[in-house]
Design an enzyme around this catalytic site. Structure first.
Site, short mmCIF file in Angstrom:
data_model
loop_
_atom_site.label_atom_id
_atom_site.label_comp_id
_atom_site.label_asym_id
_atom_site.label_seq_id
_atom_site.Cartn_x
_atom_site.Cartn_y
_atom_site.Cartn_z
N ASN A 51 -10.56 -3.11 -6.01
CA ASN A 51 -9.84 -2.18 -6.90
C ASN A 51 -10.52 -2.01 -8.26
O ASN A 51 -10.26 -1.03 -8.97
CB ASN A 51 -8.39 -2.65 -7.13
CG ASN A 51 -7.48 -2.44 -5.94
OD1 ASN A 51 -6.48 -3.14 -5.78
ND2 ASN A 51 -7.81 -1.47 -5.09
N ASP A 63 0.83 -1.20 0.00
CA ASP A 63 0.00 0.00 0.00
C ASP A 63 0.88 1.26 0.00
O ASP A 63 2.01 1.23 0.47
CB ASP A 63 -0.91 -0.02 1.25
CG ASP A 63 -2.12 0.88 1.08
OD1 ASP A 63 -2.35 1.37 -0.05
OD2 ASP A 63 -2.83 1.09 2.07
C1 FPP Z 1 -1.80 0.07 -3.46
O1 FPP Z 1 -1.42 1.43 -3.43
C2 FPP Z 1 -1.24 -0.62 -4.63
C3 FPP Z 1 -1.98 -1.18 -5.64
C4 FPP Z 1 -3.45 -1.16 -5.64
C5 FPP Z 1 -1.34 -1.79 -6.84
C6 FPP Z 1 -0.03 -2.49 -6.62
C7 FPP Z 1 0.47 -3.04 -7.90
C8 FPP Z 1 1.77 -3.07 -8.29
C9 FPP Z 1 2.86 -2.59 -7.43
C10 FPP Z 1 2.16 -3.63 -9.62
C11 FPP Z 1 2.03 -5.10 -9.59
C12 FPP Z 1 2.26 -5.73 -10.89
C13 FPP Z 1 2.96 -6.87 -11.03
C14 FPP Z 1 3.07 -7.51 -12.36
C15 FPP Z 1 3.62 -7.52 -9.87
P1 FPP Z 1 -2.55 2.55 -3.45
O2 FPP Z 1 -2.79 2.94 -4.87
O3 FPP Z 1 -3.77 2.06 -2.73
O4 FPP Z 1 -1.84 3.70 -2.66
P2 FPP Z 1 -2.54 4.81 -1.76
O5 FPP Z 1 -3.17 4.09 -0.59
O6 FPP Z 1 -1.39 5.65 -1.35
O7 FPP Z 1 -3.53 5.53 -2.62
#
Ligand code: FPP
Length: 251
Positions: free
Chosen positions: A69, A21
């Protein structure tokens, strides 16, 4: 003494699950688009997979895209799907070379067909990987998974293949998407929130939880070591007394 040296290599968690996260907040603090946070997050996935493998972790399960998501703005969903394709394309040769086997859990039938095909191809291409299993939770939620297992078992009972009393912890676990994996020993969540957000609700029953304020794009080998050191400082009792656990350790 470095952080790595403080780790007891005999007691490495076999399976680590991570809620990655903070990509969005990391990007916002730098006046970047959220997708750039995810892009940096992908680079961290690469590094941490190798670091975990070097330390002897057998399986790393990463929460890359939850069922919830799908409700994000369409542009962000599209960017994340494109990132999965890009990541698979970029990483597959290195995964084969480094013994990293890909596994995927979740309702991938909801993902664009092109993404499904690429994932399937990578799963096949990396099937021989023996160093570490990289298990990506994509379009995953634990409640979806548990309902799915219940439906499969109910269908088998209705068809006379099993009796309702045959359903126990073992048969239930065998119908979860993680049937091929051991339960996680350690759950790490980055980004400062103190919840598990519909992730591996069944499998985390006896896991140790570790929360850090660090955003996922800032997470690195030292962060991983800190989580493992904290894990190793805890006593896992599995419902027993401290004395029972100590006697078993000596046996
Ligand atoms: C959460 O941060 C992260 C995600 C929803 C996506 C994570 C995906 C990746 C790192 C790429 C994965 C791909 C592969 C092929 C492994 P957030 O967007 O919820 O952050 P925030 O809470 O700060 O808004």
């Amino acid at each position: 003494m470095s952080l790595v040296e403080k780790i007891d290599l005999q007691r490495i968690p076999r399976h680590i699950a991570i809620i990655m996260d903070g990509n969005g907040r990391w990007a916002k603090e730098r006046n970047l688009d959220r997708s750039q946070g995810h892009r940096k997050g992908l680079d961290v996935v690469h590094e941490i997979t190798n670091d975990a493998a070097d330390l002897g972790v057998e399986c790393l399960t990463l929460y890359a895209f939850s069922t919830e998501n799908w409700n994000r703005p369409q542009a962000e969903v599209d960017a994340l799907m494109a990132l999965v394709v890009y990541g698979i394309e970029r990483e597959t040769p290195g995964m084969i070379e480094n013994g990293v086997r890909l596994s995927v859990i979740g309702d991938t039938s909801r993902m664009p067909i092109e993404v499904q095909k690429r994932l399937q191809k990578c799963i096949e291409d990396t099937a021989g990987g023996k160093r570490i299993t990289l298990n990506l939770a994509l379009s995953y939620s634990a409640r979806w998974e548990i309902i799915n297992a219940a439906q499969q078992l109910a269908q088998k009972a209705a068809d006379g293949i099993i009796k309702p009393q045959d359903i126990n912890e073992e048969t239930f676990a065998a119908h979860l998407t993680t049937a091929h994996l051991s339960d996680p020993d350690l759950l790490i969540r980055t980004g400062g929130e103190l919840r598990i957000s519909n992730f591996l609700l069944w499998q985390l029953s006896y896991a140790e939880f570790y929360f850090t304020n660090e955003y996922w794009p800032d997470f690195n080998k030292e962060s991983l070591c800190r989580a493992i050191i904290e894990y190793q400082s805890r006593e896992r009792r599995f419902g027993k007394t401290s004395e029972q656990v100590k006697t078993n350790d000596k046996a």
